[in-house]
Write a protein that holds these residues in place. Sequence first.
Motif, PDB file in Angstrom:
ATOM      1  N   ASN A 198      -6.296 -17.655 -14.807  1.00 45.97           N
ATOM      2  CA  ASN A 198      -6.609 -17.637 -13.304  1.00 45.97           C
ATOM      3  C   ASN A 198      -6.638 -19.210 -12.926  1.00 45.97           C
ATOM      4  O   ASN A 198      -7.908 -19.605 -13.131  1.00 45.97           O
ATOM      5  CB  ASN A 198      -7.641 -16.890 -12.835  1.00 45.97           C
ATOM      6  N   SER A 244      -9.054 -19.901 -10.033  1.00 43.55           N
ATOM      7  CA  SER A 244     -10.682 -19.739 -10.094  1.00 43.55           C
ATOM      8  C   SER A 244     -11.535 -20.901 -10.045  1.00 43.55           C
ATOM      9  O   SER A 244     -11.519 -22.017 -10.286  1.00 43.55           O
ATOM     10  CB  SER A 244     -10.939 -19.326 -11.728  1.00 43.55           C
ATOM     11  N   SER A 292      -6.017 -15.627  -8.424  1.00 38.73           N
ATOM     12  CA  SER A 292      -7.081 -15.324  -7.355  1.00 38.73           C
ATOM     13  C   SER A 292      -7.823 -16.480  -6.998  1.00 38.73           C
ATOM     14  O   SER A 292      -8.175 -17.402  -7.919  1.00 38.73           O
ATOM     15  CB  SER A 292      -7.850 -13.949  -7.704  1.00 38.73           C
ATOM     16  N   ARG A 296      -8.568 -20.334  -0.203  1.00 34.65           N
ATOM     17  CA  ARG A 296      -7.239 -20.167  -0.635  1.00 34.65           C
ATOM     18  C   ARG A 296      -6.430 -21.560  -0.900  1.00 34.65           C
ATOM     19  O   ARG A 296      -5.761 -22.077  -1.715  1.00 34.65           O
ATOM     20  CB  ARG A 296      -6.304 -19.441   0.481  1.00 34.65           C
ATOM     21  N   GLY A 329      -8.232  -7.845  -3.827  1.00 36.05           N
ATOM     22  CA  GLY A 329      -9.062  -9.074  -3.716  1.00 36.05           C
ATOM     23  C   GLY A 329      -8.651 -10.281  -3.177  1.00 36.05           C
ATOM     24  O   GLY A 329      -7.651 -10.095  -2.178  1.00 36.05           O
ATOM     25  N   GLN A 330      -8.733 -11.330  -3.528  1.00 39.05           N
ATOM     26  CA  GLN A 330      -8.277 -12.642  -2.848  1.00 39.05           C
ATOM     27  C   GLN A 330      -7.136 -13.165  -3.583  1.00 39.05           C
ATOM     28  O   GLN A 330      -7.041 -14.426  -4.065  1.00 39.05           O
ATOM     29  CB  GLN A 330      -9.511 -13.833  -2.879  1.00 39.05           C
ATOM     30  N   MET A 331      -6.330 -12.396  -4.129  1.00 42.64           N
ATOM     31  CA  MET A 331      -5.010 -12.711  -4.753  1.00 42.64           C
ATOM     32  C   MET A 331      -4.208 -13.927  -4.183  1.00 42.64           C
ATOM     33  O   MET A 331      -4.124 -13.707  -3.110  1.00 42.64           O
ATOM     34  CB  MET A 331      -4.056 -11.611  -5.285  1.00 42.64           C
TER      35      MET A 331
END
Length: 279
Positions: A72, A75, A109, A115, A149-151
């Motif tokens: 990820n 992260s 994510s 973001r 989720g926050q993909m």
Amino acid sequence: MTPSTLVGGHVFVAGGLAKGGLKYAGDIGAEVIQVFVTNPRGWALSAGDPSEDAKLRESGVPVFLHAPYLVNFGSPTAATLDNSVAVVRHTLRRGVETGARGVVVHTGSAVSQPREDALRQVREHVLPLLDELPGDGPDLLLEPMAGQGQMLCATVQDLGPYLEALEGHPKVGVCLDTCHAFSAGHDLASPEGVRETFDALGELAPGRLKLIHANDSKDACGSKKDRHENIGSGHIGAQAFGEIMRHPVAAGVPVCIETPGKVEAHRQDIETLKKLRGA
């Protein structure tokens, strides 16, 4: 749809990357394979066996590698970010050694951070890995997720900002998972939905689709749940995969199953897809 569309699957490699993987490929009728070269649920970097790598390269079977699920680049946790860099660098190197066409990596994510910050991390940490690749090395294939989720990337439209963060690097490709796309809201169960999805992919990422993960879905369109089902046994339905393989953007792009079960179920899924590609 061109006759060159290869159909295969993710294979088990017990007994050796080539010895086990190619045997499983033969048992299920796979024309293309995907394998893990490290523990898919860990960070350990497994050294390869040069003799097995050579057999895989010389087999003539197109190979794709899949990076571990833990990767990820978005992260906020430093250890996860550092480990992601190390394991993807290792997997790309193993891609060179095995002659793989591409290395599939989940797009990740933002978890608990904005973001924009997560995409900035993607840029800072992935671009150097891409620049290290030899020209004939594997492409890094971005696999959008199901949207939970926050993909950072779930829909085809999400690929735009992600590719922009990577400056449209020539070694970046796309791996589209049909279950993920369906769960993220692309209605692949209808011919219109297939056309809209792949038309959009062709516009946003022209020439970048390098692999399709062909998986039916246990859950309905837009569920944001990543639960794969055997071809024709889920909410997408078998006919949709024929529509996908006939779309110009998917022409000649290898199709690889990641469906439940073992030999018998996988052989059946591959036989179904082979029939559909000729329909």
